[in-house]
Design a protein around this motif. Structure first.
Motif, PDB file in Angstrom:
ATOM      1  N   ASP A 190      47.800  42.579 -42.931  1.00  0.00           N
ATOM      2  CA  ASP A 190      48.408  41.269 -42.396  1.00  0.00           C
ATOM      3  C   ASP A 190      48.546  40.147 -43.805  1.00  0.00           C
ATOM      4  O   ASP A 190      47.709  40.263 -44.607  1.00  0.00           O
ATOM      5  N   LYS A 191      49.441  39.138 -43.565  1.00  0.00           N
ATOM      6  CA  LYS A 191      49.399  38.045 -44.464  1.00  0.00           C
ATOM      7  C   LYS A 191      48.573  36.973 -43.867  1.00  0.00           C
ATOM      8  O   LYS A 191      48.183  36.936 -42.798  1.00  0.00           O
ATOM      9  N   ALA A 192      47.841  36.501 -44.772  1.00  0.00           N
ATOM     10  CA  ALA A 192      46.799  35.453 -44.634  1.00  0.00           C
ATOM     11  C   ALA A 192      47.570  34.190 -44.361  1.00  0.00           C
ATOM     12  O   ALA A 192      48.449  34.262 -44.679  1.00  0.00           O
ATOM     13  N   SER A 193      46.994  33.448 -43.663  1.00  0.00           N
ATOM     14  CA  SER A 193      47.273  32.275 -43.220  1.00  0.00           C
ATOM     15  C   SER A 193      47.795  31.458 -44.486  1.00  0.00           C
ATOM     16  O   SER A 193      47.145  31.302 -45.299  1.00  0.00           O
TER      17      SER A 193
ATOM     18  N   GLU B 167      45.103  27.871 -39.650  1.00  0.00           N
ATOM     19  CA  GLU B 167      44.126  28.735 -39.699  1.00  0.00           C
ATOM     20  C   GLU B 167      42.820  27.957 -38.919  1.00  0.00           C
ATOM     21  O   GLU B 167      42.391  28.722 -37.977  1.00  0.00           O
ATOM     22  N   ILE B 168      42.946  26.656 -38.980  1.00  0.00           N
ATOM     23  CA  ILE B 168      42.002  25.828 -38.358  1.00  0.00           C
ATOM     24  C   ILE B 168      42.213  25.917 -36.808  1.00  0.00           C
ATOM     25  O   ILE B 168      41.189  26.064 -35.968  1.00  0.00           O
TER      26      ILE B 168
ATOM     27  N   LEU C 299      34.557  24.549 -50.715  1.00  0.00           N
ATOM     28  CA  LEU C 299      33.839  23.500 -49.927  1.00  0.00           C
ATOM     29  C   LEU C 299      34.504  23.076 -48.700  1.00  0.00           C
ATOM     30  O   LEU C 299      33.767  22.875 -47.686  1.00  0.00           O
ATOM     31  N   ASN C 300      35.835  22.560 -49.066  1.00  0.00           N
ATOM     32  CA  ASN C 300      36.660  22.149 -47.879  1.00  0.00           C
ATOM     33  C   ASN C 300      36.856  23.309 -46.763  1.00  0.00           C
ATOM     34  O   ASN C 300      36.863  23.071 -45.397  1.00  0.00           O
ATOM     35  N   VAL C 301      36.842  24.779 -47.252  1.00  0.00           N
ATOM     36  CA  VAL C 301      37.075  25.662 -45.950  1.00  0.00           C
ATOM     37  C   VAL C 301      35.631  25.823 -45.359  1.00  0.00           C
ATOM     38  O   VAL C 301      35.730  25.897 -44.057  1.00  0.00           O
TER      39      VAL C 301
ATOM     40  N   PHE D  60      33.604  23.360 -44.617  1.00  0.00           N
ATOM     41  CA  PHE D  60      33.588  22.226 -43.890  1.00  0.00           C
ATOM     42  C   PHE D  60      34.600  22.186 -42.701  1.00  0.00           C
ATOM     43  O   PHE D  60      34.297  22.060 -41.466  1.00  0.00           O
ATOM     44  N   MET D  61      35.845  22.659 -42.901  1.00  0.00           N
ATOM     45  CA  MET D  61      36.818  22.930 -41.883  1.00  0.00           C
ATOM     46  C   MET D  61      36.431  24.020 -40.982  1.00  0.00           C
ATOM     47  O   MET D  61      36.732  23.907 -39.621  1.00  0.00           O
ATOM     48  N   MET D  62      35.885  24.898 -41.217  1.00  0.00           N
ATOM     49  CA  MET D  62      35.327  25.978 -40.457  1.00  0.00           C
ATOM     50  C   MET D  62      34.352  25.490 -39.506  1.00  0.00           C
ATOM     51  O   MET D  62      34.283  25.917 -38.202  1.00  0.00           O
ATOM     52  N   ASN D  63      33.425  24.736 -40.122  1.00  0.00           N
ATOM     53  CA  ASN D  63      32.481  24.110 -39.110  1.00  0.00           C
ATOM     54  C   ASN D  63      32.978  22.885 -38.206  1.00  0.00           C
ATOM     55  O   ASN D  63      32.542  22.749 -37.167  1.00  0.00           O
ATOM     56  N   TYR D  64      33.975  22.314 -38.896  1.00  0.00           N
ATOM     57  CA  TYR D  64      34.589  21.224 -38.130  1.00  0.00           C
ATOM     58  C   TYR D  64      35.099  21.966 -36.667  1.00  0.00           C
ATOM     59  O   TYR D  64      35.238  21.375 -35.608  1.00  0.00           O
ATOM     60  N   ALA D  65      35.868  23.336 -36.862  1.00  0.00           N
ATOM     61  CA  ALA D  65      36.513  23.879 -35.818  1.00  0.00           C
ATOM     62  C   ALA D  65      35.385  24.588 -34.848  1.00  0.00           C
ATOM     63  O   ALA D  65      35.470  24.416 -33.703  1.00  0.00           O
ATOM     64  N   ALA D  66      34.233  24.729 -35.188  1.00  0.00           N
ATOM     65  CA  ALA D  66      33.146  25.007 -34.569  1.00  0.00           C
ATOM     66  C   ALA D  66      32.749  23.994 -33.726  1.00  0.00           C
ATOM     67  O   ALA D  66      32.387  23.989 -32.272  1.00  0.00           O
TER      68      ALA D  66
END
Length: 380
Positions: free
Chosen positions: A247-250, A256-257, A350-352, A354-360
């Motif tokens: 599949d293609k990545a986002s 993705e978030i 680092l942003n990824v 941060f954003m993954m934890n923001y999503a959680a």
């Protein structure tokens, strides 16, 4: 007294984060070395029902059905069922072109969601094995053969294949998301060697029909809930890296978030559906589930406690640590304008994180505020 409490909060939060991201993976490495459970894999050919839930997939469904028909598997042991979930584009017309080749189409007017579509497909399936796949992802020719070979082992209830994200050469966002996904797959491989994975890949997984039961109609994580039915009965859910989907990545971190928030909210929904997931006496993979799934949900809260408690600790070590924490957030939040060089790419990584934890973090509140409105949606 207040200083001691802040100190305890600081160290508990720090150790919790370290355990989640470093400690548990190290445990998996050693555990897999000393207590690996090999699978008695043999190329067999049980009858298989392929189930595809589709909603407005006119851009992909034709190629997907051609892909399924080209699988290296006996045609007399393969049935392909497509459930069109209220599609109002050309999806149904395209599928009907394949009916002379044995494709079975079931459609209805109003959209009811993926779980409803899967339940309908399950009720129509006649195969010994039910293979779930999505409309968009491309399957490697031998993917089904590699999956079914694992069912020679009578203790295997479900098998997940491996999804490869194809990142465009110039798309740095998709490459960073791809790296995150590679780490996740590595952990699944180790958990599979020990006992069972904690969730399948929705675009490529198969289950023995005897363990496939209808799921609640608003289920988000069918690829976790369905395999766990077998795990609860003492069977295994394993990872087969030779069965591949692509599949293609986002292409956009915000898409993705958004998807990540929805799936993480699904973990809370999953616990509501199956409380025994939190019962060590009834969940054979309780330790893995708590360390992998649950711990990640609470890392963002540990990060907040770590930062807040650090402000109350003024010794030299704590002030240096606070500086590093603030630097992390500064670099992560400034990453959007970062150049494409070594430092800029580090900031975006680092942003990824941060954003993954923001999503959680957000996922908990979305589930609490409106648990009935958490539902599966097709990704763009």
């Amino acid at each position: 007294m207040g200083f001691l409490i802040m100190k305890l909060i600081f160290w508990f939060s720090l150790l919790f984060i370290i355990y989640t991201y470093v400690g548990y993976p190290l445990i998996l490495i050693f555990w897999a070395k000393i207590r690996a459970k090999p699978v008695n894999k043999k190329y067999i050919e049980p009858s298989v029902s392929v189930i595809i839930a589709a909603y407005n997939e006119e851009n992909f469904i034709g190629q997907k059905l051609e892909n399924c028909l080209a699988l290296d598997y006996p045609k007399d042991k393969l049935e392909i069922i497509v459930i069109s979930d209220g599609s109002d584009d050309k999806t149904n017309n395209i599928i009907k072109r394949f009916e002379p080749q044995g494709i079975r189409l079931f459609s209805y007017k109003d959209r009811k969601g993926k779980a409803f579509a899967l339940n309908l497909g399950i009720s129509k399936a006649q195969g010994e094995i039910i293979f779930f796949t999505d409309a968009r992802q491309f399957l490697e020719k031998d993917a089904l053969k590699e999956l079914t070979a694992n069912f020679n082992d009578q203790k295997v209830a479900s098998v997940s294949g491996e999804l490869y994200l194809l990142a465009e050469e110039k798309n740095k966002v998709s490459k960073r998301i791809g790296l995150y996904w590679e780490i996740e797959k590595w952990m699944r491989k180790k958990e599979s060697q020990i006992n069972s994975i904690l969730g399948a890949t929705g675009s490529i997984y198969a289950c023995r029909k005897q363990f496939v039961e209808p799921i609640p109609v608003n289920t988000i994580l069918d690829d976790v809930l369905i395999p766990f039915r077998g795990i609860f009965q003492g069977y295994r859910s394993i990872f087969e890296q030779k069965a591949k989907a692509f599949d293609k990545a986002s292409q956009n971190i915000h898409n993705e978030i958004k998807r990540k928030i929805r799936t993480l909210s699904g973990n809370y929904q999953l616990i509501a559906f199956e409380p025994n997931l939190l019962n060590p006496l009834k969940n054979p993979v309780f330790f893995q589930f708590m360390s992998h799934k649950i711990a990640r949900l609470f890392v963002p809260f540990a990060m907040i406690l770590l930062l807040v408690s650090n402000f109350f600790l003024t010794s030299y070590f704590y002030m240096i640590f606070l500086t590093f924490q603030l630097l992390f957030y500064l670099l992560a939040l400034s990453a959007r304008k970062a150049p494409d060089n070594l430092i800029g790419n580090m900031m975006k990584s680092l942003n990824v994180i941060f954003m993954m934890n923001y999503a959680a973090f957000i996922s908990l509140f979305i589930y609490i505020l409106n648990p009935q409105n958490i539902k599966w949606e097709k990704t763009s």
